[in-house]
Design a protein around this motif. Structure first.
Motif, PDB file in Angstrom:
ATOM      1  N   PRO A   1      91.182   4.006 -43.500  1.00  0.00           N
ATOM      2  CA  PRO A   1      92.507   4.090 -42.865  1.00  0.00           C
ATOM      3  C   PRO A   1      93.639   3.845 -43.850  1.00  0.00           C
ATOM      4  CG  PRO A   1      91.464   1.997 -42.362  1.00  0.00           C
ATOM      5  CD  PRO A   1      90.420   2.820 -43.055  1.00  0.00           C
TER       6      PRO A   1
ATOM      7  N   SER B   1      84.634   8.824 -38.010  1.00  0.00           N
ATOM      8  CA  SER B   1      85.109   8.988 -39.385  1.00  0.00           C
ATOM      9  C   SER B   1      84.111   8.448 -40.402  1.00  0.00           C
ATOM     10  CB  SER B   1      86.451   8.261 -39.573  1.00  0.00           C
ATOM     11  OG  SER B   1      86.296   6.870 -39.328  1.00  0.00           O
TER      12      SER B   1
ATOM     13  N   PRO C   1      89.693   2.484 -37.342  1.00  0.00           N
ATOM     14  CA  PRO C   1      90.886   3.332 -37.261  1.00  0.00           C
ATOM     15  C   PRO C   1      92.127   2.670 -37.848  1.00  0.00           C
ATOM     16  CG  PRO C   1      90.358   2.420 -35.109  1.00  0.00           C
ATOM     17  CD  PRO C   1      89.207   2.079 -36.009  1.00  0.00           C
TER      18      PRO C   1
ATOM     19  N   VAL D   1      87.450   6.993 -30.027  1.00  0.00           N
ATOM     20  CA  VAL D   1      87.932   6.951 -31.407  1.00  0.00           C
ATOM     21  C   VAL D   1      87.227   8.060 -32.177  1.00  0.00           C
ATOM     22  CG1 VAL D   1      88.107   5.588 -33.516  1.00  0.00           C
ATOM     23  CG2 VAL D   1      88.325   4.465 -31.278  1.00  0.00           C
TER      24      VAL D   1
ATOM     25  N   ARG E   1      96.260   1.815 -32.264  1.00  0.00           N
ATOM     26  CA  ARG E   1      95.944   1.691 -30.836  1.00  0.00           C
ATOM     27  C   ARG E   1      96.352   0.340 -30.263  1.00  0.00           C
ATOM     28  NH1 ARG E   1      91.048   5.304 -28.621  1.00  0.00           N
ATOM     29  NH2 ARG E   1      91.403   7.128 -29.919  1.00  0.00           N
TER      30      ARG E   1
ATOM     31  N   ASN F   1      95.612  -3.497 -35.749  1.00  0.00           N
ATOM     32  CA  ASN F   1      95.140  -2.295 -35.045  1.00  0.00           C
ATOM     33  C   ASN F   1      96.316  -1.467 -34.532  1.00  0.00           C
ATOM     34  OD1 ASN F   1      93.262  -0.486 -33.955  1.00  0.00           O
ATOM     35  ND2 ASN F   1      93.197  -1.561 -31.993  1.00  0.00           N
TER      36      ASN F   1
ATOM     37  N   GLU G   1      94.833  13.575 -30.818  1.00  0.00           N
ATOM     38  CA  GLU G   1      93.557  12.882 -30.596  1.00  0.00           C
ATOM     39  C   GLU G   1      93.276  12.761 -29.100  1.00  0.00           C
ATOM     40  OE1 GLU G   1      93.467   9.150 -32.589  1.00  0.00           O
ATOM     41  OE2 GLU G   1      93.546  10.031 -34.601  1.00  0.00           O
TER      42      GLU G   1
END
Length: 305
Positions: free
Chosen positions: A45, A134, A105, A131, A114, A111, A123
């Motif tokens: 991220p 990734s 993420p 999520v 989100r 965070n 998304e």
């Protein structure tokens, strides 16, 4: 002890995977020497959100938080120390799990992508409340019921303290204790506690409650009976392997209504003010914790097998 119990006890630790023979690779490196932590860095991220309604947003307390890269750096040092210690006691093929294979993420405990629920429309339209994946596959250590390994790792045998293994003195607390002393850990308890406090308090601020009510009116106008953003996720019932059309519809409406009512912007502004107050009343403690984490991070690269 059952194998599953040992696996739980040693979660995140290595396992003894062969009879201890020194297998030499084509490059002349022993298998034991090659058993060092692997770190994968793809899809990590960004420091601040790069898309959606929280793009570019960073809360004041984030200056005291550790990044995902920091966490991996310290875990790698701990793994190196663990492997080296276990090798000394004959577990020459001991290894640890790959690192960085399942990046979160968000870059830190705030965070932000989100924190206020869904914020990226693209998304929501594709994944609903899920999520986006990734990560990559990791090679986990094999599970084994290995009493000797447990004894060396914990410095204990059952409920009794163990001070030696096959005639060799064990470190206090076994290899686990040695790792703690050699590498240490990141001091994040206070900043994460304050972050949780600001999040809870922010939801009671009149401006946020008013924005949430406007958002709920928008959602209700679209046929979704909710009062808060947390109700929306519950309404979607995201339990199936993939997002249903209903889930996509609710998730999309959630983000679009947030944009229409400025809920995220209002919430972020009010929580930022709360965090500034918390920082002012906890500055010395936050500085001390940050200094401790910095010392651990600076020492991590020096830890070698």
């Amino acid at each position: 002890m059952a194998a599953v119990s040992l696996a739980v006890l040693m979660a995140g630790c290595g396992q003894h995977e062969s009879d201890g023979s020194q297998v030499v690779t084509a490059g002349g490196v022993t298998k034991a020497e090659a058993a060092t932590p692997k770190v994968f860095t793809e899809n990590w991220p960004s420091r601040v959100p790069s898309a959606g309604l929280t793009k570019g947003m960073a809360l004041p307390l984030e200056q005291y938080m550790v990044s995902y890269a920091d966490e991996i750096a310290v875990q790698r040092a701990r793994d190196v120390a663990e492997i080296a210690c276990m090798r000394r006691y004959g577990f020459v093929d001991w290894r640890t799990e790959d690192l960085g294979t399942s990046p979160p993420p968000a870059d830190n405990a705030s965070n932000m992508p989100r924190r206020y629920g869904l914020t990226v429309l693209a998304e929501a339209q594709e994944f609903g409340y899920r999520v986006p994946a990734s990560g990559r596959d990791s090679t986990p250590p094999p599970e084994q019921d290995e009493p000797d390994a447990e004894k060396v790792w914990r410095g204990a045998e059952g409920s009794e303290k163990a001070t030696s293994f096959k005639g060799r003195e064990l470190p206090e607390g076994g290899c686990s204790g040695e790792v703690d002393r050699k590498v240490g850990s990141l001091d994040v308890e206070l900043v994460e506690q304050l972050s949780a406090e600001s999040f809870e308090r922010s939801q009671q601020v009149p401006a946020v409650k008013a924005a949430m009510a406007r958002w709920a009116d928008c959602m209700n106008a679209r046929g979704h009976d909710v009062k808060t953003v947390w109700d929306a996720g519950d309404l979607a019932s995201a339990n199936a392997p993939t997002a249903s059309s209903k889930e996509i519809s609710i998730a999309t409406a959630e983000v679009e209504c947030k944009e229409k009512t400025d809920l995220v912007k209002v919430w972020y502004t009010e929580e930022s003010a709360i965090q500034k107050q918390l920082i002012a009343s906890h500055t010395s403690l936050l500085d001390r914790a940050q200094k401790s984490s910095k010392s651990t991070l600076e020492a991590a690269p020096a830890v070698r097998p």
